[in-house]
Design an enzyme around this catalytic site. Structure first.
Site, PDB file in Angstrom:
ATOM      1  N   ARG A 145      62.900 139.647  37.688  1.00  0.00           N
ATOM      2  CA  ARG A 145      61.527 140.158  37.692  1.00  0.00           C
ATOM      3  C   ARG A 145      61.155 140.701  36.316  1.00  0.00           C
ATOM      4  O   ARG A 145      60.084 140.429  35.799  1.00  0.00           O
ATOM      5  CB  ARG A 145      61.380 141.240  38.765  1.00  0.00           C
ATOM      6  CG  ARG A 145      61.097 140.721  40.161  1.00  0.00           C
ATOM      7  CD  ARG A 145      62.014 139.588  40.619  1.00  0.00           C
ATOM      8  NE  ARG A 145      61.723 139.166  41.971  1.00  0.00           N
ATOM      9  CZ  ARG A 145      62.267 139.698  43.060  1.00  0.00           C
ATOM     10  NH1 ARG A 145      63.148 140.681  42.951  1.00  0.00           N
ATOM     11  NH2 ARG A 145      61.948 139.240  44.255  1.00  0.00           N
ATOM     12  N   ASP A 174      65.065 133.940  40.502  1.00  0.00           N
ATOM     13  CA  ASP A 174      64.070 134.317  41.501  1.00  0.00           C
ATOM     14  C   ASP A 174      62.788 133.566  41.199  1.00  0.00           C
ATOM     15  O   ASP A 174      62.734 132.760  40.259  1.00  0.00           O
ATOM     16  CB  ASP A 174      63.833 135.830  41.519  1.00  0.00           C
ATOM     17  CG  ASP A 174      63.611 136.344  42.943  1.00  0.00           C
ATOM     18  OD1 ASP A 174      62.624 135.919  43.572  1.00  0.00           O
ATOM     19  OD2 ASP A 174      64.423 137.160  43.421  1.00  0.00           O
ATOM     20  N   HIS A 245      62.965 132.242  47.304  1.00  0.00           N
ATOM     21  CA  HIS A 245      62.925 132.868  45.981  1.00  0.00           C
ATOM     22  C   HIS A 245      63.240 131.835  44.894  1.00  0.00           C
ATOM     23  O   HIS A 245      64.006 132.106  43.958  1.00  0.00           O
ATOM     24  CB  HIS A 245      63.905 134.041  45.909  1.00  0.00           C
ATOM     25  CG  HIS A 245      63.456 135.246  46.691  1.00  0.00           C
ATOM     26  ND1 HIS A 245      62.432 136.065  46.273  1.00  0.00           N
ATOM     27  CD2 HIS A 245      63.872 135.747  47.878  1.00  0.00           C
ATOM     28  CE1 HIS A 245      62.245 137.034  47.167  1.00  0.00           C
ATOM     29  NE2 HIS A 245      63.104 136.859  48.154  1.00  0.00           N
ATOM     30  N   ASP A 311      67.739 135.358  51.391  1.00  0.00           N
ATOM     31  CA  ASP A 311      66.811 136.290  52.015  1.00  0.00           C
ATOM     32  C   ASP A 311      65.370 135.790  51.895  1.00  0.00           C
ATOM     33  O   ASP A 311      65.029 135.013  51.011  1.00  0.00           O
ATOM     34  CB  ASP A 311      66.924 137.664  51.366  1.00  0.00           C
ATOM     35  CG  ASP A 311      66.562 137.647  49.887  1.00  0.00           C
ATOM     36  OD1 ASP A 311      67.040 136.726  49.186  1.00  0.00           O
ATOM     37  OD2 ASP A 311      65.796 138.514  49.443  1.00  0.00           O
ATOM     38  N   GLU A 312      64.544 136.260  52.801  1.00  0.00           N
ATOM     39  CA  GLU A 312      63.085 136.091  52.731  1.00  0.00           C
ATOM     40  C   GLU A 312      62.662 134.642  52.469  1.00  0.00           C
ATOM     41  O   GLU A 312      61.730 134.372  51.729  1.00  0.00           O
ATOM     42  CB  GLU A 312      62.508 137.020  51.651  1.00  0.00           C
ATOM     43  CG  GLU A 312      62.761 138.490  51.958  1.00  0.00           C
ATOM     44  CD  GLU A 312      62.248 139.430  50.887  1.00  0.00           C
ATOM     45  OE1 GLU A 312      61.887 140.574  51.220  1.00  0.00           O
ATOM     46  OE2 GLU A 312      62.199 139.042  49.698  1.00  0.00           O
ATOM     47  N   TRP A 378      71.149 144.483  53.801  1.00  0.00           N
ATOM     48  CA  TRP A 378      70.097 145.182  53.056  1.00  0.00           C
ATOM     49  C   TRP A 378      68.953 145.687  53.925  1.00  0.00           C
ATOM     50  O   TRP A 378      68.269 146.645  53.560  1.00  0.00           O
ATOM     51  CB  TRP A 378      69.543 144.278  51.953  1.00  0.00           C
ATOM     52  CG  TRP A 378      68.589 143.195  52.422  1.00  0.00           C
ATOM     53  CD1 TRP A 378      68.896 141.961  52.856  1.00  0.00           C
ATOM     54  CD2 TRP A 378      67.152 143.284  52.456  1.00  0.00           C
ATOM     55  NE1 TRP A 378      67.762 141.248  53.178  1.00  0.00           N
ATOM     56  CE2 TRP A 378      66.670 142.039  52.939  1.00  0.00           C
ATOM     57  CE3 TRP A 378      66.224 144.279  52.134  1.00  0.00           C
ATOM     58  CZ2 TRP A 378      65.310 141.768  53.113  1.00  0.00           C
ATOM     59  CZ3 TRP A 378      64.867 144.018  52.300  1.00  0.00           C
ATOM     60  CH2 TRP A 378      64.422 142.774  52.779  1.00  0.00           C
ATOM     61  N   TRP A 453      65.952 146.734  42.020  1.00  0.00           N
ATOM     62  CA  TRP A 453      64.967 145.647  41.899  1.00  0.00           C
ATOM     63  C   TRP A 453      63.901 146.060  40.891  1.00  0.00           C
ATOM     64  O   TRP A 453      63.411 147.185  40.918  1.00  0.00           O
ATOM     65  CB  TRP A 453      64.339 145.350  43.266  1.00  0.00           C
ATOM     66  CG  TRP A 453      65.342 144.909  44.279  1.00  0.00           C
ATOM     67  CD1 TRP A 453      65.890 145.664  45.290  1.00  0.00           C
ATOM     68  CD2 TRP A 453      65.954 143.620  44.370  1.00  0.00           C
ATOM     69  NE1 TRP A 453      66.791 144.922  46.002  1.00  0.00           N
ATOM     70  CE2 TRP A 453      66.844 143.654  45.467  1.00  0.00           C
ATOM     71  CE3 TRP A 453      65.823 142.439  43.644  1.00  0.00           C
ATOM     72  CZ2 TRP A 453      67.613 142.553  45.839  1.00  0.00           C
ATOM     73  CZ3 TRP A 453      66.585 141.340  44.022  1.00  0.00           C
ATOM     74  CH2 TRP A 453      67.458 141.400  45.106  1.00  0.00           C
TER      75      TRP A 453
END
Length: 544
Positions: A145, A174, A245, A311-312, A378, A453
């Protein structure tokens, strides 16, 4: 003494029984401890101006590895007027004992050069017995990020070592940037490492930084980082995110996306935050592409564990994609969760065949998990409990407890307020092992890590502010044999932190002071505009 993390045992011998370091002090390093001797010379030697040369005669700091069976990473430190004897259960234990030795010398031992040439360097007479509670004591740093240059990463490895942490989880890819050179697929960094602009604050913010942002580590940079970490007994665990991601990778190689429903040739590296719809296409060519990636990753990172994210990963594109639906029918899969499980199982087998182990965020449990895979829990404790009960190894890192991007105070001056208030005391009272687990199940808890993060951490100063001093509390949780959460002596820890703040000052860490942010640390109002939006969540976090 104000040692952090607190040792298992400490006995002081009195003020007259200490050991004076001077220019004649030598370091007598038994085979296997030479790396610790080099570290002492380059750190304590540099700070004190003393040579701390290798030698066996005279007054010495003696480094030894125990000949009898001893716990991994354990050490015994004995200081009296005749010298110092530091015996470790292994080389790592000797190194952690040297970290304690450095703390006993005082904050000036954490500087890079002497500040007082007339300073007397004296260790107090004492005996310290110590070993860690957990074998996995980690910090996850997100460099996707906001990119952190190599020198900043090396600095963070030193900070981990100073707190007896031994795992650096390196979040390298990501939606917002791909940070590792892959020679077979050069566009991953040529295109995927750079975004045109960056959102300032939470994704609801209307403020933008229009300067392009990015960067990446060459393979030689990675080799240097891994070697630097190894000298400090830190394992670097790389993370390459699949199947979600992944927009930076798709922007570089559009064929990796779901091209039958999305014009992926129009995608750029994502410039905002949140959960992205663009996920990898479940094709054989995608698998081959990431096998190429992981082959180069394995050549760079000796870590047993390789993190694949997981994830996600939103399933909307797979639901709409005729190609994805055909693939599910071909594989006999009942739903999109099983399609993600197919992704994960493929790379679990691939990594196992090469002597490595897959680890991923707790979403990889959905749809079924391969037997050898491990889980980073998490979203709370639940994923870790489920995984441990199913016989999977677990690293506990619940967002509600140890996500250090969450704000440290509820005050309006906190910079870019994100998430729940997680104070220094909250982190100190975090318990990694859920009480619901039986002793047999609890043995699957490898340890714990704190996660950083960086969506709203635009530079090193902001990373420092969010990470410290809470990482010191986390380090004690991960290392020390503490009583149950409610019974922990936080007042005693705070008292020891008084000395530790001076060490952080000497190291140049821009931590959050106990009294609140300094004027230049307060919530920013860039270019004179309204203060940027955050995402505070009020109330106590749920215990899930």
């Amino acid at each position: 003494m104000d040692l952090i993390p607190a040792p298992l045992g400490y006995e002081g011998f009195g003020s007259t029984d200490g050991f004076l370091l001077d220019r004649n002090t030598v370091v007598d390093a038994q085979p296997g401890t030479e790396g610790v001797a080099r570290w002492l010379s380059s750190t304590v030697g540099a700070a004190s101006g003393l040579p701390l040369a290798p030698g066996t005669a005279g007054v010495a700091i003696r480094l030894r590895i125990a000949t009898a069976s001893a716990l991994p990473e354990s050490y015994a430190l004995h200081v009296n007027a005749d010298g110092v004897t530091l015996t470790g259960g292994d080389a790592a234990g000797v190194f952690y004992g040297a970290q304690t030795l450095r703390q006993l010398l005082g904050p000036d031992a954490f500087r890079r050069a002497p500040v007082n040439p007339d300073r007397v360097w004296k260790l107090p007479g004492c005996a310290v017995e110590d070993s860690p509670r957990f074998g996995w004591r980690g910090l996850m740093l997100d460099v996707s990020r906001h990119f952190m240059h190599k020198d900043g990463v090396l600095r963070y490895l030193d900070l981990l070592a100073a707190h007896k942490l031994n795992v650096f989880h390196f979040h390298l890819t990501d939606d917002q940037g791909w940070r590792i050179e892959i020679k077979r697929h050069p566009k991953l960094t040529e295109t995927g490492a750079w975004r045109a602009r960056t959102q300032w604050g939470h994704r609801a913010s209307e403020l933008w930084t229009q300067t392009p942002h990015g960067g990446y580590y060459t393979q030689d940079d990675i080799r240097e980082i891994v070697a630097y970490a190894a000298e400090r007994h830190i394992t670097v665990v790389p993370e390459i995110d699949i199947p979600g991601h992944s927009q930076a990778a798709i922007a570089a190689y559009p064929e990796l996306g779901n091209t039958d429903i999305v014009d992926t040739s129009q995608l750029a590296v994502w410039d905002t935050w949140g959960i992205n719809q663009n996920v990898l296409a479940p094709t054989d060519s995608t698998l081959r592409f990431f096998e190429d990636v992981f082959e180069e990753v394995l050549a760079l990172f000796p870590s047993t564990f390789i993190h694949i994210g997981g994830d996600e990963a939103l399933k909307d594109q797979w639901r709409k994609s005729p190609a994805a639906q055909d693939r599910m029918r071909e594989l006999g899969l009942a739903g999109e969760d099983q399609l993600q499980s197919w992704f994960v199982r493929h790379f679990d087998t691939w990594l196992t065949d090469r002597g490595r182990r897959l680890i991923g965020w707790d979403e990889i449990l959905e749809g079924g998990l391969a037997p050898g895979a491990a889980v980073s829990s998490w979203r709370g404790y639940t994923g870790g409990i489920t995984a441990a009960r199913a016989g999977h190894d677990v690293v506990m890192c619940p967002e509600q407890q140890v996500y250090l991007d969450h704000r440290q105070d509820g005050g309006a001056d906190e910079p870019m307020p994100i998430g729940y208030v997680r104070t220094l005391e909250d982190v100190y009272r975090f318990e990694p092992v859920p009480p619901q687990l039986t002793p047999e199940e609890a043995r699957h808890v490898l340890g714990t890590q704190a996660n950083v993060w960086t969506e709203v951490m635009e530079n090193r100063s902001r990373v420092d502010y969010q990470t410290f001093p809470r990482l010191a509390a986390f380090a004690e949780v991960a290392w020390s044999d503490l009583p149950p959460s409610a019974e922990r002596d936080f007042a005693g820890f705070e008292a020891r932190m008084t000395g530790h703040y001076a060490r952080l000052d000497a190291l140049g860490v821009e931590y959050r002071p106990p009294g609140g942010p300094l004027p230049w640390q307060k919530r920013p109002a860039p270019n004179g505009m309204t203060a940027s939006l955050g995402r505070p969540i009020e109330g106590s976090p749920p215990n899930v």
